[in-house]
Design a protein around this motif. Structure first.
Motif, mmCIF file in Angstrom:
data_model
loop_
_atom_site.group_PDB
_atom_site.id
_atom_site.type_symbol
_atom_site.label_atom_id
_atom_site.label_comp_id
_atom_site.label_asym_id
_atom_site.label_seq_id
_atom_site.Cartn_x
_atom_site.Cartn_y
_atom_site.Cartn_z
ATOM 1 N N ASP A 43 -19.001 -102.988 -127.700
ATOM 2 C CA ASP A 43 -19.899 -104.359 -127.982
ATOM 3 C C ASP A 43 -19.309 -105.606 -127.434
ATOM 4 O O ASP A 43 -19.321 -106.600 -128.101
ATOM 5 C CB ASP A 43 -20.159 -104.301 -129.583
ATOM 6 N N TYR A 44 -18.911 -105.566 -126.221
ATOM 7 C CA TYR A 44 -18.128 -106.789 -125.631
ATOM 8 C C TYR A 44 -18.865 -107.276 -124.372
ATOM 9 O O TYR A 44 -18.051 -107.678 -123.485
ATOM 10 C CB TYR A 44 -16.565 -106.418 -125.187
ATOM 11 N N ILE A 45 -20.309 -106.941 -124.195
ATOM 12 C CA ILE A 45 -20.812 -107.597 -122.984
ATOM 13 C C ILE A 45 -22.003 -107.380 -123.388
ATOM 14 O O ILE A 45 -22.727 -106.796 -124.508
ATOM 15 C CB ILE A 45 -20.789 -106.310 -121.964
ATOM 16 N N TYR A 46 -23.161 -108.183 -122.666
ATOM 17 C CA TYR A 46 -24.561 -108.444 -123.089
ATOM 18 C C TYR A 46 -25.144 -107.101 -122.958
ATOM 19 O O TYR A 46 -25.267 -106.554 -121.792
ATOM 20 C CB TYR A 46 -25.042 -109.556 -122.068
ATOM 21 N N GLU A 47 -25.790 -106.984 -123.815
ATOM 22 C CA GLU A 47 -26.818 -105.673 -123.814
ATOM 23 C C GLU A 47 -28.500 -106.315 -124.308
ATOM 24 O O GLU A 47 -28.402 -106.731 -125.238
ATOM 25 C CB GLU A 47 -26.482 -104.623 -124.724
ATOM 26 N N ALA A 48 -29.352 -106.126 -123.563
ATOM 27 C CA ALA A 48 -30.715 -106.484 -123.823
ATOM 28 C C ALA A 48 -31.162 -106.015 -124.827
ATOM 29 O O ALA A 48 -30.979 -104.719 -125.164
ATOM 30 C CB ALA A 48 -31.596 -106.473 -122.448
ATOM 31 N N GLU A 49 -32.133 -106.609 -125.720
ATOM 32 C CA GLU A 49 -32.814 -106.184 -126.798
ATOM 33 C C GLU A 49 -34.143 -106.585 -126.690
ATOM 34 O O GLU A 49 -34.255 -107.870 -126.380
ATOM 35 C CB GLU A 49 -31.894 -106.423 -128.117
ATOM 36 N N GLU A 50 -34.726 -106.133 -127.900
ATOM 37 C CA GLU A 50 -36.218 -106.837 -127.962
ATOM 38 C C GLU A 50 -36.002 -108.121 -128.947
ATOM 39 O O GLU A 50 -35.315 -107.882 -130.164
ATOM 40 C CB GLU A 50 -37.263 -105.991 -128.729
ATOM 41 N N THR A 55 -36.146 -115.679 -132.802
ATOM 42 C CA THR A 55 -35.250 -115.990 -131.582
ATOM 43 C C THR A 55 -36.204 -116.649 -130.614
ATOM 44 O O THR A 55 -35.870 -117.639 -129.661
ATOM 45 C CB THR A 55 -34.546 -114.916 -131.108
ATOM 46 N N LEU A 56 -37.585 -115.959 -130.532
ATOM 47 C CA LEU A 56 -38.345 -116.151 -129.335
ATOM 48 C C LEU A 56 -38.870 -117.883 -129.367
ATOM 49 O O LEU A 56 -39.013 -118.326 -128.516
ATOM 50 C CB LEU A 56 -39.533 -115.345 -129.263
ATOM 51 N N GLN A 57 -38.839 -118.264 -130.877
ATOM 52 C CA GLN A 57 -39.232 -119.763 -130.891
ATOM 53 C C GLN A 57 -38.336 -120.792 -130.402
ATOM 54 O O GLN A 57 -38.394 -121.987 -130.699
ATOM 55 C CB GLN A 57 -39.539 -119.871 -132.197
ATOM 56 N N THR A 58 -36.731 -120.103 -130.396
ATOM 57 C CA THR A 58 -35.720 -121.011 -130.025
ATOM 58 C C THR A 58 -35.646 -121.068 -128.599
ATOM 59 O O THR A 58 -36.031 -120.469 -127.787
ATOM 60 C CB THR A 58 -34.479 -120.677 -130.654
ATOM 61 N N ASN A 59 -34.677 -122.006 -128.147
ATOM 62 C CA ASN A 59 -34.317 -122.280 -126.593
ATOM 63 C C ASN A 59 -33.371 -121.056 -126.231
ATOM 64 O O ASN A 59 -33.177 -120.959 -125.004
ATOM 65 C CB ASN A 59 -33.664 -123.509 -126.518
ATOM 66 N N TYR A 60 -32.797 -120.310 -127.196
ATOM 67 C CA TYR A 60 -32.047 -119.394 -126.673
ATOM 68 C C TYR A 60 -32.811 -118.376 -125.612
ATOM 69 O O TYR A 60 -32.046 -117.667 -124.934
ATOM 70 C CB TYR A 60 -31.467 -118.435 -128.185
ATOM 71 N N SER A 61 -33.890 -117.862 -125.985
ATOM 72 C CA SER A 61 -34.648 -116.671 -125.230
ATOM 73 C C SER A 61 -34.511 -117.214 -123.579
ATOM 74 O O SER A 61 -34.542 -116.372 -122.818
ATOM 75 C CB SER A 61 -36.074 -116.519 -125.909
ATOM 76 N N TYR A 63 -32.396 -118.126 -121.986
ATOM 77 C CA TYR A 63 -30.966 -117.646 -121.622
ATOM 78 C C TYR A 63 -30.960 -116.216 -121.152
ATOM 79 O O TYR A 63 -29.935 -115.878 -120.583
ATOM 80 C CB TYR A 63 -29.781 -118.429 -122.230
ATOM 81 N N LEU A 64 -31.804 -115.470 -121.871
ATOM 82 C CA LEU A 64 -31.473 -113.918 -121.907
ATOM 83 C C LEU A 64 -31.945 -113.329 -120.923
ATOM 84 O O LEU A 64 -33.451 -113.304 -120.798
ATOM 85 C CB LEU A 64 -31.650 -113.595 -123.643
ATOM 86 N N GLY A 65 -31.326 -112.446 -120.110
ATOM 87 C CA GLY A 65 -32.000 -111.586 -119.184
ATOM 88 C C GLY A 65 -32.586 -110.479 -119.794
ATOM 89 O O GLY A 65 -32.402 -109.864 -121.035
ATOM 90 N N GLU A 66 -33.602 -109.730 -119.209
ATOM 91 C CA GLU A 66 -34.161 -108.619 -119.601
ATOM 92 C C GLU A 66 -33.345 -107.168 -119.374
ATOM 93 O O GLU A 66 -33.864 -106.354 -120.145
ATOM 94 C CB GLU A 66 -35.566 -108.496 -118.863
ATOM 95 N N ASP A 67 -32.496 -107.438 -118.668
ATOM 96 C CA ASP A 67 -31.576 -105.959 -118.506
ATOM 97 C C ASP A 67 -30.110 -106.368 -118.980
ATOM 98 O O ASP A 67 -29.807 -107.354 -119.227
ATOM 99 C CB ASP A 67 -31.438 -105.810 -116.605
ATOM 100 N N ASP A 68 -29.639 -105.223 -119.308
ATOM 101 C CA ASP A 68 -28.245 -105.176 -119.769
ATOM 102 C C ASP A 68 -27.520 -105.673 -118.403
ATOM 103 O O ASP A 68 -27.845 -105.705 -117.266
ATOM 104 C CB ASP A 68 -27.629 -103.658 -119.900
ATOM 105 N N MET A 69 -26.306 -106.509 -118.916
ATOM 106 C CA MET A 69 -25.346 -107.181 -117.716
ATOM 107 C C MET A 69 -24.963 -106.184 -116.766
ATOM 108 O O MET A 69 -24.837 -106.609 -115.686
ATOM 109 C CB MET A 69 -24.177 -107.566 -118.620
ATOM 110 N N MET A 70 -24.592 -105.097 -117.093
ATOM 111 C CA MET A 70 -24.216 -104.262 -115.844
ATOM 112 C C MET A 70 -25.428 -103.918 -114.879
ATOM 113 O O MET A 70 -25.204 -103.636 -113.680
ATOM 114 C CB MET A 70 -23.821 -102.984 -116.552
ATOM 115 N N ASP A 71 -26.606 -103.970 -115.430
ATOM 116 C CA ASP A 71 -27.411 -103.461 -114.799
ATOM 117 C C ASP A 71 -28.054 -104.843 -113.794
ATOM 118 O O ASP A 71 -28.651 -104.641 -112.611
ATOM 119 C CB ASP A 71 -29.156 -102.992 -115.109
#
Length: 528
Positions: A43-50, A55-61, A63-71
């Motif tokens: 649990d120490y790297i970005y993993e994409a999630e729905e 969250t979608l209503q904030t500015n966070y979204s 920044y977030l990629g659709e794929d896991d960081m490794m991909d």
């Protein structure tokens, strides 16, 4: 910021194997095919999630990629014409990872581990230098030097590994040659003022500004401590030496007799004492701390705090960030986080390349990729701890999280507190004012303090070295603390319970014998 489940030293055992192959995609060439093997804590790297609606209503979204960081890394390499596959494994503790490297059972190209373990890996020649003095000119490391905070690099430049035979520092080696900062944080006290209802919030805040509260009557049996020698050691060493050594140093600092750098250097020397005499002093202090506590915990402390089972917890900053947010959003409770004034531990997790790896170039590309602002933000969001990256984009992200001007528009003087982060973001600003956050007062001593310590606390933050040749002695001392005999009152209660139980056994045994005897007597009389 999103929740963090575990700090890297104490993740639940997990083994994850992922193999991504894009050999037939795009412009990638089979001649450039590379397999990158990575070992990280769970649990120490970005993993994409729905993302949920909130969250979608904030500015966070954004920044977030659709794929896991490794991909995302595989796609990034593909754009450069390099076909990458990867193996991604996780470990439970730094020591497990160390044993794997020592035995040579597994081979990796990138590992993520804590600062003290980096020192130990260097001492045992298990990791290799990442670059020479000209590395800043190399394209594959531009993000590393340009984006990682110079505040952290300055600390890394002064951490020397120890000779594994003599325990002396190896002066010509520093961990900045062998590792790159990934995440960082502090150790402090998370507490719930409502748990101490006899006191006002201000009084509770004042009490928990010092480690002394964990030794006093006010917090007796109401707090838990980490089942971790290094974290408890950090508390006891500054507490044990505060009155006679650290406090006089503070007075000299306050009188301008020594600089903050000189103070921090001397404090670090005290903080890292582990000779036999020091271990005896620290052991006694640990026993006092243990006797006053509710008990040890590995990872339940943050949930116990949220559920108000305990009033305080020796906590890592990332856990505190998650717990404070979770308690407020789900339970409408306000938890706080304090870095006690006597001093505490500042820790780092870093990228390294094992000596057995033949893929230094691609490993550096991966570390550099992880140091890109957009990726550092995703990892920080997902993990919950503070990224080592201090780019303008990261500063903007922090503004969106904490600056009231980004949330409620115009403010009056009494609606915010100025919180200076120029020490961390100094590479990304033209003047110090650019890194002054107009923070909601409710975040001070809470999430903002957990994410970024106040500048005034920095001289009191110390890096804990590897114990070197004293590792065995420290662990032996710790085991004696953990298994120490019960206090006298507990022994008396235990003995009384044993006597009562023994008495009950004797009573029923005698009663059974008498009953049997009477039965035999009645039988004889009947036969007569």
């Amino acid at each position: 910021m999103k929740k963090c489940l575990y700090k890297s030293l104490f993740f639940l055992p997990t083994s994850l194997f992922v193999l991504a192959s894009l050999s037939g995609c795009g412009n990638a060439s089979n001649d450039n095919k590379v397999v990158l093997r990575i070992l990280n804590a769970a649990d120490y790297i970005y993993e994409a999630e729905e993302l949920d609606e909130e969250t979608l209503q904030t500015n966070y979204s954004k920044y977030l990629g659709e794929d896991d960081m490794m991909d995302q890394f595989v796609s990034y390499m593909e754009e450069q014409g390099i076909d990458v596959t990867y193996v991604y494994d996780t470990f439970d503790t730094n020591e497990t990872m160390y044993n794997e490297l020592m035995t040579g059972k597994s081979s990796y190209d990138v590992i993520v581990t804590s600062d003290y373990m980096v020192q130990k890996l260097i001492s045992n020649d298990l990791i290799q230098p990442l670059y020479d003095v000209s590395y800043t000119d190399k394209e594959e490391t531009n993000n590393i030097r340009n984006n990682v905070s110079s505040y952290l690099w300055n600390i890394f430049d002064n951490i020397h590994p120890k000779d594994k035979n003599t325990n002396e520092k190896i002066e010509d080696k520093v961990i900045s040659q062998y590792s790159v900062p990934y995440m960082w944080g502090t150790v402090g006290i998370m507490y719930n003022p409502e748990f101490y209802s006899d006191l006002s919030v201000e009084e509770v805040n004042d009490l928990f500004s010092s480690w002394e509260v964990l030794y006093g009557e006010e917090a007796h049996n109401s707090f838990s401590i980490k089942d971790s020698v290094r974290d408890v050691y950090a508390v006891s060493v500054v507490h044990a030496y505060y009155e006679n050594e650290i406090k006089p140093l503070e007075e000299r600092l306050n009188n301008n007799e020594i600089s903050s750098d000189e103070f921090n250097k001397k404090l670090n020397e005290i903080f890292n004492r582990c000779d036999d005499e020091a271990l005896s002093v620290i052991k006694d202090d640990m026993l006092k701390l243990k006797a006053n506590s509710f008990g040890f915990e590995v990872d339940s402390g943050k949930t116990d705090m949220i559920e108000a089972k305990i009033g305080a917890n020796l906590a890592w900053s990332g856990d505190a960030t998650w717990a404070i947010e979770e308690a407020e959003s789900s339970y409408e409770k306000e938890l706080y986080f304090s870095i006690p004034k006597e001093g505490s531990n500042i820790w780092f997790d870093a990228f390294c390349v094992p000596s057995s790896s033949n893929e230094l170039d691609i490993a550096l590309k991966f570390i550099d990729f992880m140091s890109k602002p957009e990726n550092a933000i995703q990892n920080m969001y997902s993990v919950g701890y503070t990224s080592a990256v201090s780019s303008p984009e990261m500063l903007d992200y922090v503004y969106e999280n904490y600056d009231v001007r980004g949330a409620i528009g115009e403010t009056s003087e009494d609606e915010y507190v100025e919180y200076n982060l120029s020490y961390f973001f100094k590479d990304s600003i033209s003047n110090a004012d650019d890194a002054i956050i107009h923070a909601d007062p409710s975040t001070i001593g809470r999430t903002l303090t957990a994410q970024y310590p106040e500048e005034k606390d920095l001289p009191h933050l110390c890096v804990m070295d590897d114990f070197g040749t004293q590792n065995e002695a420290v662990l032996d001392m710790w085991e004696k603390v953990r298994t120490n005999a019960l206090p006298i009152w507990a022994v008396i209660v235990f003995v009384i319970e044993i006597l009562i139980a023994l008495g009950a056994v004797i009573y029923f045994a005698v009663k059974k014998i008498i009953k049997k005897k009477l039965k035999n007597e009645r039988k004889k009389m009947k036969n007569a």
